[in-house]
Structure formats: C-alpha cells, structure tokens
Write a protein that holds these residues in place. Sequence first.
Motif, PDB file in Angstrom:
ATOM      1  N   VAL A  14       0.753  -1.246   0.057  1.00 22.89           N
ATOM      2  CA  VAL A  14       0.029   0.020   0.213  1.00 22.89           C
ATOM      3  C   VAL A  14       1.009   1.332  -0.059  1.00 22.89           C
ATOM      4  O   VAL A  14       2.108   1.247   0.461  1.00 22.89           O
ATOM      5  N   LYS A  17      -1.997  -3.047  -6.350  1.00 18.39           N
ATOM      6  CA  LYS A  17      -1.539  -2.382  -5.073  1.00 18.39           C
ATOM      7  C   LYS A  17      -2.802  -1.547  -4.481  1.00 18.39           C
ATOM      8  O   LYS A  17      -3.615  -1.183  -5.166  1.00 18.39           O
ATOM      9  N   MET A  18      -2.875  -1.020  -3.147  1.00 18.98           N
ATOM     10  CA  MET A  18      -3.733  -0.472  -2.660  1.00 18.98           C
ATOM     11  C   MET A  18      -3.351   0.842  -2.241  1.00 18.98           C
ATOM     12  O   MET A  18      -2.035   1.128  -2.104  1.00 18.98           O
ATOM     13  N   GLU A  61      -3.859   4.092   0.640  1.00 23.16           N
ATOM     14  CA  GLU A  61      -4.111   4.464   2.093  1.00 23.16           C
ATOM     15  C   GLU A  61      -4.978   5.508   2.079  1.00 23.16           C
ATOM     16  O   GLU A  61      -4.548   6.563   1.597  1.00 23.16           O
ATOM     17  N   VAL A  67      -9.293   0.628  -7.396  1.00 24.75           N
ATOM     18  CA  VAL A  67      -8.175   0.329  -6.547  1.00 24.75           C
ATOM     19  C   VAL A  67      -8.591   0.508  -5.010  1.00 24.75           C
ATOM     20  O   VAL A  67      -9.554   1.494  -4.658  1.00 24.75           O
ATOM     21  N   LEU A  68      -8.403  -0.447  -4.261  1.00 24.19           N
ATOM     22  CA  LEU A  68      -8.834  -0.728  -2.825  1.00 24.19           C
ATOM     23  C   LEU A  68      -8.232   0.195  -2.143  1.00 24.19           C
ATOM     24  O   LEU A  68      -6.899   0.859  -2.241  1.00 24.19           O
ATOM     25  N   VAL A 117      -7.436   1.340   1.706  1.00 24.48           N
ATOM     26  CA  VAL A 117      -7.219   0.912   3.179  1.00 24.48           C
ATOM     27  C   VAL A 117      -7.367   2.149   4.255  1.00 24.48           C
ATOM     28  O   VAL A 117      -6.597   3.139   4.029  1.00 24.48           O
ATOM     29  N   ALA A 130     -10.292  -2.220   1.836  1.00 30.09           N
ATOM     30  CA  ALA A 130      -9.571  -3.316   1.801  1.00 30.09           C
ATOM     31  C   ALA A 130      -9.874  -4.079   3.208  1.00 30.09           C
ATOM     32  O   ALA A 130     -10.198  -5.251   3.416  1.00 30.09           O
TER      33      ALA A 130
END
Length: 572
Positions: free
Chosen positions: A465, A496-497, A499, A522-523, A525, A557
Amino acid sequence: MTNAEIADVFDQIADLLEFQGANPFRVRAYRNAARTLRELTESLEQMVYNSPDSLTQISGIGADLAEKISTLVKTGTLPLLEELRQQVPMGVLEVMRVPGLGPKRAAALYRELGISSLEQLREACMAQKVRELPGFGAKTEEKILQGIELAAEAGRRTLWAIADQLVQNILTHMKQCKEVGTIEPAGSYRRGKETVGDLDFLVITRKPAVVMDHFSRLDGIAQELARGDTKMSVRLALGIQVDVRVVPEESFGAALQYFTGSKAHNVVLRGLAKDRGLKINEYGVFRGERRIAGRTEQEVYGALDLPWFPPELREAREEFQWAAAGQLPVLVELADLKGDLHVHSDWTDGQNSLEEMAEAARQRGLQYLAIADHSKRVSMAHGLDADRLRRQWEEIDRLNEKWKNFQLLKSIEVDILEKGGLDLPDKVLAEADWVVASVHYGQNQSREQITKRVVEALSHPAVSVFAHPTGRLLNERPPYAIDLEAVLEAAKKYGKMIELNAHPARLDLDDVGCAAARKMGVLVVISTDAHSISGLDALRYGVLQARRGGLSRQHVANTRPWPELKRLLGRS
Ligand code: DGT
Ligand code: CA
Ligand code: CA
Ligand code: ZN
C-alpha cells in the motif's frame, strides 16, 4: 508544561536568533535540543522536580540548557525568550512560518523591505518587489503569496475532530435546558467535511428567548456576535463561530436539509423542485402557497421523488446520478472495519509497546493490527534497520501465540528514498506480511520526480500500500506536487492498494481522491497511523472521509478478514 511545549520554545529561540544573524552553532544547539526533547519519552517536568541532575544526561543538553529547562518548567517562560521577543517585531514570527521562507529569508525581507507582517509581505509580493531581492525571483514570490493564503486560511477553519468535541460539549450544555425540544448540528460538520468554517445548530423550542439565554451561558464563549428572535451567533475563545437557529417543528426537516447544505447540493435540489413546479426553501416544499413537506428530511426529499441522502454525500458530485438510477450506495461504516494496517510502536516513535497496541486494538473489536514502524532513513524517529526489524518480528511471533482471534501483522513503513528505491533490502521486505510505502523526504520534488519514484515503489513486488498519498497536513502543509491519477493507475496495474490515512490532520486521501480510487478500481485501506493507543480511535474520522468519497465496504480493503485480504495481495 509538556515536552512538546518546551521543544517549541527552543525552536522559537532558534528562529529568533537565526533571524538576528546569531552564531550558527548557537542556533543549531537550540534546534537540536528541540528535536531531542520532542522525541524524549520521559516527562521533562517530572525530571525537573524529581531528578534535576538527570537533565544533563540527555544527549545534547548541557548545564546551560538544563538550567533553561528548569526555569521554563518552573516559570513558564525564559528571560532569553522575553528579551528576543522585545527585539524582534511580533509579525516577523508569522512571516517566518510562511512555507518557503524561514528565519534567514524573513531577515532579508525585513532588512531590505522593512517587512514585519503578513500584510506587508502580501503587499510587497503584489507590487513585485520581492522578486527583485537576491535569491528570491518571480517563482518564489508566487509561492510566498500562496503560502500567505494558506497561513491566513489556517486560522479560519477547524479540524473536524476538534469541531466534534465542541459539538458534543454544546449538545450536552443545550440539553440541560428543558425548553430545548430537539437540537441537531447541521452544516459542514454534519456532512463530515475534514475542516469546518463555523458550526450551525437547529433547535425546536416554544421559548426561543429562554433557549438563547441558556446558550449564552455556554463555557468558552468569547463574544456574542448577534442575537435576534430566531438566530444567535457567538464566537468561541477558540476562534470558531457558532450559529444557533430556532425553527418551527413543522419545518424542522426542511431547515435541517437547507442548513446542512452543501450550497451546491441545495442549488441542484432547487432546480429539481422547479422542474416539478415546486418551490423548496428552509420552511418546506411548496406547491403554490401550500406546504407539502417539511417536518422531516425524508419527507422533503420524498416530495421530490428523491431518496434521503446521507449528509456525507451532499456535495453535488455523484449523488443525484445515483438517485436517478435508483442506486444510492450503502456506505462503509466503522463496524465494517476488521483491522488497522498502519500503526507505530515504541520500537520507533510510537508511545506504546507492541503488546499494549495489540490489546487496545483487540478491545476496539479489531481482528488484526499491522505494526508498521518507520524504516531507518527516518532517523529522527529511530527508524528500524533490517536487524532490529527482524527482532521486532520475532517478538510479534511470540506475542501472536497468545491470541486466538487476533493477529499482529509483521509490517514496516518503508521509506521511498529521495533518489527512488526503498529503504530496506528486497529480501527483508519479502518476509513482511504487509508493506506500507511512504514518502517523508524530498517532498518538494517536481511533479515528475515525485510521481516517478512513487510509481516505481508501487511496482515493487513486496509493497502492499502507498500511505498518506498526498502528504497534506490540514492547515499546515499543502499536498506534494504528485500526480495522483498516475499513482492510482500504477496501483491498479500492479494490484496495490492506496491508504486513506485517518489521522484527523491528514485525512489523506481526501474525499475526491477516494472517489477516484473507487472509479479506478483501486482498493482503499483506512488506517490510523496511530503513534499511541488513543490514536487508534481515529478510524472513525477515516470512515467519515471514505463515506464522503462514496465508498462502500467492498471498496475498503480492511473490511475483509486478514486471510481474505492476504489472498487479494497474492501472498497466501
Ligand atoms: P463551512 O461552515 O464553511 O464549513 O460550510 P457550511 O456548508 O457549513 O456553510 P455555512 O455555515 O455557510 O452554511 C450552512 C449551510 O446553509 C450551507 O451548507 C448551505 C446553507 N446555506 C447558507 N447560506 C446559504 C445561501 O446563501 N444559499 C444557499 N443555497 N444555501 C445556504
Ligand atoms: Ca457551517
Ligand atoms: Ca454558518
Ligand atoms: Zn506512519
């Protein structure tokens, strides 16, 4: 006096001395002392009273500074500080703090142009006088103007988290008055905006005068600004304005809707009403003279065939399209989060041990917690090298044997180096459960440069991330020049994630960035970046911001259990 306050005084002395052109070694001694004191874990105040001799054992603190610390703790100030304040015009301190300036340049501005206030600085920039000074230039002048803007704004807007404390105090106070039937906060606070300009409250009462008298007895009012029959405004000592409006019961929903805003949302709403031959205002929805809705927000939106919108969505972005399609998203909630994927411990600059952080996370109902301490490049925070990191991981393995439904994750907040590349060897990173990559140095690089090294970091197989993606600090520091779209594209490409840092002064990504991540697939977090147990409570601020970005649980996520998240990372 806290260690941080003492450190601030030393920093201020360093600034003032540097402004005066004092011996650089003397300046540096104060600056270094400030940094050391800020990182110290023991309380200086307690040392002063319990073991004053131990002060000189702090590295960089000699007899003279130890003496000054004692004086500060005992008297709240220092003769040297008072003396410097006499010698240097007050406004100069503000000028120094404009991003891009600092003591040396502030001194040049004072010497050459006599500038000793933000206003004078603004005028000089507008008159293009600053660019003529050696070492300044047109670009610097432009930057200074932006900086002044930011500094001026800094005083004006309040962080949501602080506004929230004020709101809770006000609600508690107002509910002590038995003439207050209903009271609700509205405005940007209710929409969960990361900073709020002023606070807006709506009250139902049969006795407005009694309610206003009661309101005027709230602790912390600095000034009564205005008082009419149905509206009262005050300024709190903290600087923020509070408006209280009394509204009739049958219009409460319409007033709540109207004063929650946003203005942009209300403009669209008025247009939709007009299309139907209706009129909407703070008193209700009207067909001709007849009120057809107003008691509740549901009723008001319903009269326009619209669903009730969560306040976080009311920014006239996508909410009306969603409503038209009959597909308002179910927004993520705090209870959906199963873990926190970025926290610090006392192995670096955090205040609590691994075990304390873990227990606190467990108490908050989380199932996993990633200990993402700083890597070695962040020397100010005693960042970890490979050896210390591996030792930390051994301790994590030991601790994890204790818990059944909880897991500490072996993680690291690895620094993306100025020149590109990561701050720890690939081999070590490959052993981590979860790798947080972030930028701490080279924040002033060009858009191309900073974007390139972040994209490169995202291409690294070990990275999970990218943290606090724009680096903004609300009211303090603007975002890096980073190309967020390119970063999101890279995240998408490499799986990739990104933040959403939930710290109330970061909230980085912002709402628009969250929406961009969602649209790009895109996830996100939501992590706290907690440096202590209490920092874990920031998750809720992150959730609010995610909701403003229209995120549902599937977009976030860490609504997933760790094994599922791990599979998503391709690290089973
Ligand atoms: P803030 O306080 O700057 O963070 O932002 P808000 O959104 O709380 O704005 P504020 O306090 O000026 O007003 C609260 C709400 O009241 C705003 O979101 C929409 C509504 N409102 C206030 N004045 C007007 C206006 O002149 N026209 C319209 N359409 N709505 C207004
Ligand atoms: Ca407001
Ligand atoms: Ca207002
Ligand atoms: Zn961090």
